[in-house]
Design a protein around this motif. Structure first.
Motif, PDB file in Angstrom:
ATOM      1  N   SER A 172      25.889 -22.897  15.453  1.00 20.43           N
ATOM      2  CA  SER A 172      27.629 -22.821  13.795  1.00 20.43           C
ATOM      3  C   SER A 172      27.980 -21.191  13.667  1.00 20.43           C
ATOM      4  O   SER A 172      28.632 -20.534  14.715  1.00 20.43           O
ATOM      5  N   ASP A 216      33.409 -27.564  13.772  1.00 21.68           N
ATOM      6  CA  ASP A 216      32.390 -27.173  13.325  1.00 21.68           C
ATOM      7  C   ASP A 216      31.859 -28.704  12.899  1.00 21.68           C
ATOM      8  O   ASP A 216      32.560 -29.251  12.022  1.00 21.68           O
ATOM      9  N   ASP A 241      29.821 -30.777  11.381  1.00 23.84           N
ATOM     10  CA  ASP A 241      29.522 -30.758   9.718  1.00 23.84           C
ATOM     11  C   ASP A 241      30.536 -31.061   8.492  1.00 23.84           C
ATOM     12  O   ASP A 241      30.668 -31.858   7.762  1.00 23.84           O
ATOM     13  N   THR A 246      28.240 -28.913  17.276  1.00 22.65           N
ATOM     14  CA  THR A 246      27.344 -30.141  16.845  1.00 22.65           C
ATOM     15  C   THR A 246      26.254 -29.559  15.564  1.00 22.65           C
ATOM     16  O   THR A 246      25.608 -28.517  15.660  1.00 22.65           O
TER      17      THR A 246
END
Ligand SMILES: Nc1ncnc2c1ncn2[C@@H]1O[C@H](COP(=O)(O)OP(=O)(O)O)[C@@H](O)[C@H]1O
Ligand SMILES: O=C(O)C1=C[C@@H](OP(=O)(O)O)[C@@H](O)[C@H](O)C1
Ligand SMILES: [Mg+2]
Length: 174
Positions: free
Chosen positions: A23, A39, A41, A84
């Protein structure tokens, strides 16, 4: 950005262990390559309106992995640096999709550095059972990241995220 990704999707995807810096490095890399930063997430948290840790605590590991796979398989990634979550490596269909979008860049960070980072950042969501240690997760996943990577970045020299991003840009432009 010619000669960098060589795919119509024009993406670069960062893979690696939780705490590897996907990130952090991804933000700098996107800026340097003039691509959007994505990102994955954030997609999961938005969809569930909950933090990753809460999703795992309340719905369990299998639910989390299935959600990650199905959600990301549905996204049309274009012109993006994709940071990821570390657990994407368990999904063959997802990894196959990501690899077709452009280079997969593995941020290879020594175990001790990773353990330090995740200890400092605690609590950090991870797709593992309570009785699996971070070290066991690392031993299990490291060969998978190596096998999928188009480019492996040795992040062992305590380089800053922006320096790692610059290294990736140079390798992509070769
Ligand atoms: N190259 C680096 N050097 C030192 N600390 C870093 C580096 N990259 C990331 N970090 C720190 O490590 C932690 C995890 O970084 P993050 O980017 O969230 O990793 P990931 O997305 O791979 O889980 C954060 O606290 C971040 O500030
Ligand atoms: O590797 C993992 O098991 C996970 C990593 C996390 O993302 P980061 O790799 O960005 O920390 C997040 O997707 C989730 O908590 C599971
Ligand atoms: Mg991350």
């Amino acid at each position: 950005m010619s000669n960098v990704t060589n795919t119509e999707a024009n993406c670069v995807t960062l893979i690696g262990m939780p705490g590897a810096g996907k990130s952090s490095v991804g933000r700098y890399l996107a800026k340097a390559l003039k691509l959007r930063f994505h990102d994955t997430d954030d997609d999961l948290e938005r969809r569930e309106n909950a933090t990753l840790q809460t999703i795992m605590d309340t719905k369990g590991l299998d639910y989390f992995r299935a959600l990650e796979e199905s959600l990301l398989l549905d996204i049309d990634f274009q012109g993006e640096v994709i940071a990821t979550g570390g657990s994407v490596i368990y999904s063959q269909p997802l990894m196959t999709k990501l690899k077709a979008l452009g280079p997969l860049v593995f941020l290879d960070v020594p175990l001790l550095t990773l353990q330090d980072r995740v200890a400092q950042d605690a609590p950090r969501g991870m797709a593992k059972s309570q009785n699996t240690s971070y070290e066991e997760l690392y031993q299990q996943r490291h060969p998978l990241y190596c096998a999928w990577a188009d480019i492996t970045i040795d992040c062992g020299d305590s380089a800053k995220p922006e320096t790692i991003a610059d290294t990736i840009v140079k390798l992509l432009r070769r």
